[in-house]
Write an enzyme that holds these catalytic residues in place. Structure first.
Site, PDB file in Angstrom:
ATOM      1  N   ASP A   9       0.862  -1.179   0.000  1.00  0.00           N
ATOM      2  CA  ASP A   9       0.000   0.000   0.000  1.00  0.00           C
ATOM      3  C   ASP A   9       0.899   1.229   0.000  1.00  0.00           C
ATOM      4  O   ASP A   9       2.133   1.113  -0.036  1.00  0.00           O
ATOM      5  CB  ASP A   9      -0.937  -0.037   1.210  1.00  0.00           C
ATOM      6  CG  ASP A   9      -2.223   0.753   0.999  1.00  0.00           C
ATOM      7  OD1 ASP A   9      -2.321   1.479  -0.007  1.00  0.00           O
ATOM      8  OD2 ASP A   9      -3.128   0.651   1.847  1.00  0.00           O
ATOM      9  N   GLU A  11       0.044   4.598   1.845  1.00  0.00           N
ATOM     10  CA  GLU A  11      -0.036   5.561   2.943  1.00  0.00           C
ATOM     11  C   GLU A  11       1.000   5.305   4.038  1.00  0.00           C
ATOM     12  O   GLU A  11       1.408   6.230   4.736  1.00  0.00           O
ATOM     13  CB  GLU A  11      -1.441   5.555   3.555  1.00  0.00           C
ATOM     14  CG  GLU A  11      -2.518   6.155   2.670  1.00  0.00           C
ATOM     15  CD  GLU A  11      -3.139   5.142   1.714  1.00  0.00           C
ATOM     16  OE1 GLU A  11      -4.130   5.482   1.054  1.00  0.00           O
ATOM     17  OE2 GLU A  11      -2.623   4.006   1.631  1.00  0.00           O
ATOM     18  N   HIS A  62      -2.614  -0.166  -3.710  1.00  0.00           N
ATOM     19  CA  HIS A  62      -3.101   1.182  -3.375  1.00  0.00           C
ATOM     20  C   HIS A  62      -3.988   1.729  -4.482  1.00  0.00           C
ATOM     21  O   HIS A  62      -3.633   1.654  -5.673  1.00  0.00           O
ATOM     22  CB  HIS A  62      -1.932   2.140  -3.162  1.00  0.00           C
ATOM     23  CG  HIS A  62      -2.361   3.565  -2.975  1.00  0.00           C
ATOM     24  ND1 HIS A  62      -2.974   4.006  -1.819  1.00  0.00           N
ATOM     25  CD2 HIS A  62      -2.308   4.645  -3.811  1.00  0.00           C
ATOM     26  CE1 HIS A  62      -3.257   5.297  -1.939  1.00  0.00           C
ATOM     27  NE2 HIS A  62      -2.871   5.700  -3.138  1.00  0.00           N
ATOM     28  N   HIS A 106      -1.583   1.195   6.507  1.00  0.00           N
ATOM     29  CA  HIS A 106      -2.046   2.252   7.399  1.00  0.00           C
ATOM     30  C   HIS A 106      -3.077   1.710   8.372  1.00  0.00           C
ATOM     31  O   HIS A 106      -3.669   0.646   8.153  1.00  0.00           O
ATOM     32  CB  HIS A 106      -2.662   3.392   6.589  1.00  0.00           C
ATOM     33  CG  HIS A 106      -3.762   2.923   5.676  1.00  0.00           C
ATOM     34  ND1 HIS A 106      -5.059   2.709   6.109  1.00  0.00           N
ATOM     35  CD2 HIS A 106      -3.741   2.596   4.362  1.00  0.00           C
ATOM     36  CE1 HIS A 106      -5.795   2.279   5.101  1.00  0.00           C
ATOM     37  NE2 HIS A 106      -5.017   2.193   4.021  1.00  0.00           N
ATOM     38  N   HIS A 118      -7.757   5.088   7.271  1.00  0.00           N
ATOM     39  CA  HIS A 118      -9.073   4.876   6.680  1.00  0.00           C
ATOM     40  C   HIS A 118      -9.274   3.374   6.510  1.00  0.00           C
ATOM     41  O   HIS A 118      -8.361   2.584   6.725  1.00  0.00           O
ATOM     42  CB  HIS A 118      -9.218   5.599   5.336  1.00  0.00           C
ATOM     43  CG  HIS A 118      -8.305   5.083   4.272  1.00  0.00           C
ATOM     44  ND1 HIS A 118      -6.988   5.474   4.156  1.00  0.00           N
ATOM     45  CD2 HIS A 118      -8.513   4.183   3.283  1.00  0.00           C
ATOM     46  CE1 HIS A 118      -6.429   4.862   3.129  1.00  0.00           C
ATOM     47  NE2 HIS A 118      -7.329   4.057   2.582  1.00  0.00           N
ATOM     48  N   GLU A 136      -8.038  -2.490   6.885  1.00  0.00           N
ATOM     49  CA  GLU A 136      -7.395  -3.265   5.829  1.00  0.00           C
ATOM     50  C   GLU A 136      -6.376  -4.252   6.388  1.00  0.00           C
ATOM     51  O   GLU A 136      -6.193  -5.345   5.847  1.00  0.00           O
ATOM     52  CB  GLU A 136      -6.755  -2.309   4.822  1.00  0.00           C
ATOM     53  CG  GLU A 136      -7.797  -1.505   4.063  1.00  0.00           C
ATOM     54  CD  GLU A 136      -7.236  -0.268   3.390  1.00  0.00           C
ATOM     55  OE1 GLU A 136      -6.120  -0.336   2.853  1.00  0.00           O
ATOM     56  OE2 GLU A 136      -7.927   0.774   3.398  1.00  0.00           O
TER      57      GLU A 136
END
Length: 276
Positions: A9, A11, A62, A106, A118, A136
């Site tokens: 990902d 972030e 992502h 994240h 998020h 996630e």
């Protein structure tokens, strides 16, 4: 032959703190892509330090799933790129996968202070599986566990690392930044972070047998809090999904975690539909 999946990902990548670095339409996105690719290469190198003959797949995980720079990625790995695809962020995962590494991840929505926290997208406020809130990290760790693969390493900010350790205490983590808020952190220099990632990836893959996969047995009650009433209206069109709670929450019962995971992915896609 050892089979390893690296899900990357953006972030939680070293040096990234702001949406302009993760959004393809923003001015600083190319820097974010370069940092993401460099972190991925460090992890690939570490995996192959430990297991020189391993088969390594790297899932771009992502946004559009088209962020990693293919021409700059370590040529010894195979890149899983683009969407939609089976298993979303875990594209390339199967029953032959021996270990999963979550890189640049994240914290979940509501898990802050955490950098760019998020869950899936801004349309989902929370996901609860058997009463446990999962972002996630939790969802992907449990999906990997459903197929018998342990998540052996995660990198991200300190909150993301804590999130995985709560689920899989034996897993290794690399905190490449200390979160100060949603768009602020104290970060390691990217080169220092990459050295840690390479070393930690090698160690994590070498000790993978000591990490027990997170396996959740069904049936599983799932609740999803949605931001938009329109998404709720769309969600209840899916067989088995119903409104519950305060009106923004939908619920369903899944026979196993794979079914729960697929339905959550569908709800995340429905959350991107806007009315005109």
């Amino acid at each position: 032959m050892t089979n390893v999946l690296i899900s990357v990902d953006m972030e939680g990548v070293s040096g990234v703190v702001h949406p302009t670095e993760t959004n393809p339409d923003a001015y600083d996105y190319e820097r974010g892509r370069a940092l993401m690719t460099a972190d991925a290469n460090s992890v690939i190198a570490g995996v192959l330090d430990a297991e020189p003959t391993a088969t390594v797949r790297v899932a771009d995980a992502h946004g559009p799933f088209r962020n990693l720079l293919p021409e700059q990625l370590d040529r010894r790995a195979r890149l899983v790129r683009g969407k939609p695809r089976p298993l979303g962020m875990l594209g390339g995962l199967d029953e032959h996968t021996d270990a999963v590494l979550l890189i640049g991840y994240h914290a979940r929505s509501g898990g802050g202070p955490a950098v760019l926290a998020h869950t899936m997208n801004d349309g989902i406020l929370d996901v609860r599986v058997a009463g446990c809130s999962m972002g996630e990290i939790g969802l992907n760790t449990a999906m990997a566990g459903h197929l018998g693969a342990p998540v052996v390493l995660l990198s991200g900010d300190d909150r993301a690392c804590a999130e995985l350790r709560d689920l899989v205490p034996a897993a290794a983590t690399v905190a490449v930044k200390e979160a100060l808020g949603q768009a602020a952190a104290v970060t390691l220099h990217p080169e220092e972070a990459r050295e840690l990632l390479r070393r930690s990836a090698a160690e994590a893959v070498a000790r993978r047998a000591q990490v027990v996969p997170l396996a959740l047995t069904g049936p599983l009650d799932v609740e999803v809090d949605l931001y938009s009433p329109v998404t709720v209206d769309l969600a209840v069109l899916v067989p088995g999904v119903s409104r519950t709670g305060d009106g923004r929450t939908v619920a369903f019962t899944a026979t196993d975690f794979a079914e729960a995971y697929r339905l959550v992915l569908l709800l995340a896609q429905l959350a991107t539909i806007k009315t005109r």
